[in-house]
Design a protein around this motif. Sequence first.
Motif, PDB file in Angstrom:
ATOM      1  N   SER A  71       0.821  -1.212   0.000  1.00 38.51           N
ATOM      2  CA  SER A  71       0.000   0.000   0.000  1.00 38.51           C
ATOM      3  C   SER A  71       0.857   1.265   0.000  1.00 38.51           C
ATOM      4  O   SER A  71       0.392   2.332  -0.393  1.00 38.51           O
ATOM      5  CB  SER A  71      -0.927   0.016   1.222  1.00 38.51           C
ATOM      6  N   SER A  72       2.104   1.141   0.452  1.00 42.01           N
ATOM      7  CA  SER A  72       2.988   2.306   0.522  1.00 42.01           C
ATOM      8  C   SER A  72       3.130   2.972  -0.840  1.00 42.01           C
ATOM      9  O   SER A  72       3.204   4.203  -0.941  1.00 42.01           O
ATOM     10  CB  SER A  72       4.374   1.888   1.011  1.00 42.01           C
ATOM     11  N   ILE A  73       3.194   2.155  -1.891  1.00 43.46           N
ATOM     12  CA  ILE A  73       3.354   2.686  -3.239  1.00 43.46           C
ATOM     13  C   ILE A  73       2.001   2.859  -3.927  1.00 43.46           C
ATOM     14  O   ILE A  73       1.737   3.880  -4.568  1.00 43.46           O
ATOM     15  CB  ILE A  73       4.254   1.761  -4.072  1.00 43.46           C
ATOM     16  N   ASN A  74       1.125   1.870  -3.753  1.00 36.51           N
ATOM     17  CA  ASN A  74      -0.166   1.897  -4.445  1.00 36.51           C
ATOM     18  C   ASN A  74      -1.062   3.033  -3.987  1.00 36.51           C
ATOM     19  O   ASN A  74      -1.796   3.620  -4.790  1.00 36.51           O
ATOM     20  CB  ASN A  74      -0.915   0.578  -4.231  1.00 36.51           C
ATOM     21  N   GLN A  75      -1.033   3.361  -2.696  1.00 39.58           N
ATOM     22  CA  GLN A  75      -2.066   4.223  -2.125  1.00 39.58           C
ATOM     23  C   GLN A  75      -1.546   5.511  -1.481  1.00 39.58           C
ATOM     24  O   GLN A  75      -2.349   6.341  -1.067  1.00 39.58           O
ATOM     25  CB  GLN A  75      -2.874   3.430  -1.083  1.00 39.58           C
ATOM     26  N   SER A  76      -0.238   5.674  -1.389  1.00 39.78           N
ATOM     27  CA  SER A  76       0.281   6.858  -0.695  1.00 39.78           C
ATOM     28  C   SER A  76       1.081   7.747  -1.638  1.00 39.78           C
ATOM     29  O   SER A  76       1.572   7.292  -2.670  1.00 39.78           O
ATOM     30  CB  SER A  76       1.165   6.431   0.484  1.00 39.78           C
ATOM     31  N   ASN A  77       1.223   9.012  -1.258  1.00 37.64           N
ATOM     32  CA  ASN A  77       2.001   9.953  -2.048  1.00 37.64           C
ATOM     33  C   ASN A  77       3.492   9.772  -1.768  1.00 37.64           C
ATOM     34  O   ASN A  77       3.908   9.776  -0.611  1.00 37.64           O
ATOM     35  CB  ASN A  77       1.601  11.386  -1.705  1.00 37.64           C
ATOM     36  N   SER A  78       4.286   9.619  -2.801  1.00 37.56           N
ATOM     37  CA  SER A  78       5.728   9.442  -2.624  1.00 37.56           C
ATOM     38  C   SER A  78       6.538  10.479  -3.394  1.00 37.56           C
ATOM     39  O   SER A  78       7.739  10.320  -3.566  1.00 37.56           O
ATOM     40  CB  SER A  78       6.135   8.034  -3.067  1.00 37.56           C
ATOM     41  N   ILE A  79       5.899  11.538  -3.865  1.00 40.79           N
ATOM     42  CA  ILE A  79       6.563  12.560  -4.671  1.00 40.79           C
ATOM     43  C   ILE A  79       6.646  13.872  -3.895  1.00 40.79           C
ATOM     44  O   ILE A  79       5.659  14.336  -3.322  1.00 40.79           O
ATOM     45  CB  ILE A  79       5.796  12.796  -5.991  1.00 40.79           C
ATOM     46  N   ARG A  80       7.838  14.448  -3.874  1.00 39.12           N
ATOM     47  CA  ARG A  80       8.022  15.772  -3.261  1.00 39.12           C
ATOM     48  C   ARG A  80       9.276  16.416  -3.838  1.00 39.12           C
ATOM     49  O   ARG A  80      10.273  15.732  -4.086  1.00 39.12           O
ATOM     50  CB  ARG A  80       8.115  15.675  -1.733  1.00 39.12           C
ATOM     51  N   PRO A  81       9.280  17.737  -4.062  1.00 38.87           N
ATOM     52  CA  PRO A  81      10.464  18.402  -4.594  1.00 38.87           C
ATOM     53  C   PRO A  81      11.583  18.495  -3.557  1.00 38.87           C
ATOM     54  O   PRO A  81      11.330  18.457  -2.343  1.00 38.87           O
ATOM     55  CB  PRO A  81       9.976  19.799  -4.974  1.00 38.87           C
ATOM     56  N   GLU A  82      12.799  18.640  -4.042  1.00 37.43           N
ATOM     57  CA  GLU A  82      13.966  18.823  -3.168  1.00 37.43           C
ATOM     58  C   GLU A  82      13.899  20.223  -2.534  1.00 37.43           C
ATOM     59  O   GLU A  82      13.635  21.209  -3.210  1.00 37.43           O
ATOM     60  CB  GLU A  82      15.234  18.659  -4.009  1.00 37.43           C
ATOM     61  N   PRO A  83      14.131  20.323  -1.222  1.00 37.93           N
ATOM     62  CA  PRO A  83      13.825  21.577  -0.517  1.00 37.93           C
ATOM     63  C   PRO A  83      14.681  22.787  -0.876  1.00 37.93           C
ATOM     64  O   PRO A  83      14.158  23.901  -0.954  1.00 37.93           O
ATOM     65  CB  PRO A  83      13.987  21.205   0.967  1.00 37.93           C
ATOM     66  N   PHE A  84      15.992  22.625  -1.055  1.00 42.56           N
ATOM     67  CA  PHE A  84      16.806  23.808  -1.351  1.00 42.56           C
ATOM     68  C   PHE A  84      16.413  24.432  -2.686  1.00 42.56           C
ATOM     69  O   PHE A  84      16.338  25.652  -2.819  1.00 42.56           O
ATOM     70  CB  PHE A  84      18.292  23.438  -1.365  1.00 42.56           C
ATOM     71  N   THR A  85      16.139  23.580  -3.666  1.00 36.04           N
ATOM     72  CA  THR A  85      15.707  24.094  -4.966  1.00 36.04           C
ATOM     73  C   THR A  85      14.387  24.833  -4.842  1.00 36.04           C
ATOM     74  O   THR A  85      14.216  25.943  -5.364  1.00 36.04           O
ATOM     75  CB  THR A  85      15.568  22.933  -5.971  1.00 36.04           C
ATOM     76  N   LEU A  86      13.441  24.222  -4.129  1.00 38.57           N
ATOM     77  CA  LEU A  86      12.120  24.820  -3.979  1.00 38.57           C
ATOM     78  C   LEU A  86      12.175  26.135  -3.205  1.00 38.57           C
ATOM     79  O   LEU A  86      11.622  27.155  -3.646  1.00 38.57           O
ATOM     80  CB  LEU A  86      11.184  23.836  -3.275  1.00 38.57           C
ATOM     81  N   LEU A  87      12.844  26.136  -2.046  1.00 41.39           N
ATOM     82  CA  LEU A  87      12.852  27.347  -1.225  1.00 41.39           C
ATOM     83  C   LEU A  87      13.638  28.480  -1.888  1.00 41.39           C
ATOM     84  O   LEU A  87      13.312  29.652  -1.702  1.00 41.39           O
ATOM     85  CB  LEU A  87      13.415  27.047   0.160  1.00 41.39           C
ATOM     86  N   SER A  88      14.659  28.138  -2.652  1.00 39.56           N
ATOM     87  CA  SER A  88      15.375  29.182  -3.389  1.00 39.56           C
ATOM     88  C   SER A  88      14.435  29.886  -4.363  1.00 39.56           C
ATOM     89  O   SER A  88      14.428  31.121  -4.462  1.00 39.56           O
ATOM     90  CB  SER A  88      16.553  28.581  -4.155  1.00 39.56           C
ATOM     91  N   ALA A  89      13.636  29.105  -5.075  1.00 39.22           N
ATOM     92  CA  ALA A  89      12.673  29.702  -6.005  1.00 39.22           C
ATOM     93  C   ALA A  89      11.609  30.504  -5.261  1.00 39.22           C
ATOM     94  O   ALA A  89      11.232  31.604  -5.680  1.00 39.22           O
ATOM     95  CB  ALA A  89      12.032  28.608  -6.852  1.00 39.22           C
ATOM     96  N   LEU A  90      11.134  29.987  -4.145  1.00 41.41           N
ATOM     97  CA  LEU A  90      10.101  30.693  -3.377  1.00 41.41           C
ATOM     98  C   LEU A  90      10.618  31.989  -2.762  1.00 41.41           C
ATOM     99  O   LEU A  90       9.848  32.930  -2.538  1.00 41.41           O
ATOM    100  CB  LEU A  90       9.545  29.771  -2.288  1.00 41.41           C
ATOM    101  N   SER A  91      11.920  32.045  -2.492  1.00 43.13           N
ATOM    102  CA  SER A  91      12.472  33.284  -1.921  1.00 43.13           C
ATOM    103  C   SER A  91      12.346  34.454  -2.879  1.00 43.13           C
ATOM    104  O   SER A  91      12.300  35.613  -2.458  1.00 43.13           O
ATOM    105  CB  SER A  91      13.948  33.068  -1.548  1.00 43.13           C
ATOM    106  N   VAL A  92      12.257  34.165  -4.171  1.00 44.76           N
ATOM    107  CA  VAL A  92      12.167  35.226  -5.181  1.00 44.76           C
ATOM    108  C   VAL A  92      10.752  35.781  -5.283  1.00 44.76           C
ATOM    109  O   VAL A  92      10.563  36.943  -5.650  1.00 44.76           O
ATOM    110  CB  VAL A  92      12.635  34.689  -6.557  1.00 44.76           C
TER     111      VAL A  92
END
Length: 452
Positions: A71-92
Amino acid sequence: MTEKSERQMTLAAMMFFPAGEHIASWRHPKAQPSRFLDFDYYKQIVQTAERGKFDVFFYADELYVWDRYESSINQSNSIRPEPFTLLSALSVVTEHIGLAATISTTYNEPYHIARKLSTLDHLSKGRVAWNVITSQTDEEARNFNKEKHMLHELRYKRAKEFVQVVEGLWDSWDDDAFLFDKEGGLFADKNKLHYLNHKGHEFSVRGPLNVARPPQGYPVLIQAGASEAGKELAAAKAELVFAPRGTLEDGKQLYSDLKGRMKKYGRTPDQLKILPGIMPIIGRTEEEAAERLAIVDELIPWELGLDLLSHALGRDISHFPLDEPLPFLPELEGFNQSKSSLTRIRNIIEKENPTLRELYKRFNSRGVAGTPEQIADHLEKWFVSGAADGFIISFPHLPDALEDFVNLVVPKLQQRGIFHTDYSGKTLRDNLHLSRPSARVNDNSNNEISTI
């Protein structure tokens, strides 16, 4: 409008999973799972939090795909962006809100993390926070040349030394070290560059860092562990603590415990803010709130709910009867995953003796349902009762539940004078009323940095 209270609560908007609080939030009718790698999705969310004057946007992270059960793969979310990349973009695309990321001390090296956090603090003009974690699972270990996760006590010792090294590297340059004297040909004053020369049990790091001292001195440190080792690390180093959910009395006890430990580290209680987690389910009426809570509670299929409980217990319990109590009380001694989660399960079992079906539902149900007035009452009660300095607010689904909180609850808190109506400073430390740390540099001819 109520007269403004001298003491103001701190609010952090938590993204535990891209869709919301829990692993099945992606199933909510209003969730948008196809946008989990769409920057505009995150931009909308963090700008909404900034409109609501949240102090921090808190992005959680993990270093693995949870595949322990089918169920870990079939039913749960396993996707998330890498944090430094994301927060760098959000800082702008933001101006005031703090940007916090979960970063493991077990599967990183101090120099890398010191450099990345310092750079991000500069790019965001002093708005960065670091959630210091030790990671939890063997799944992560297997992505980093190991078969088993480091033992609990050892990884907290590593974490403490890791933070000391990172802070030392942040002190590599004095604030006024850079001269930029074009005519004289002097870029920096060599006497204001300092070498760490750290040799400890876990790390040997010479330094210096090739990034100037962060605008905040040190980015704000967050810690979330509730074990004994976690509490000691929080008392010694943390400035924000993500406290586990529980009763009001539990909150008061933890608040007093953590603040009471700080003196032996030469710290005062106002240097640490304790933020319990809460997931508000908001309805314009009690009936609507109850209906929305029921939708959230049904998002996790029973197979996934049972597997999540098995994961938290560190053993497969799927062969036990669903409508009978768990036939054992899990032991904390020797447990090598999240001890705070295991403690929560133990408390439910000891107080309620639920069936296994009831237990996995209770463990995975974290919402507080109510009208905007009732949610504000709940937060205010904890805040004024000595159980919280503020809250980590998570959401049953994003972005709509955050919109509801900003539009309906934040004005109530502001009217009561316990939450600010605007940002008060330029950096995250300014807004949290935390002082800027002074550099720890030894006064000797080698220009060495103290990590003691």
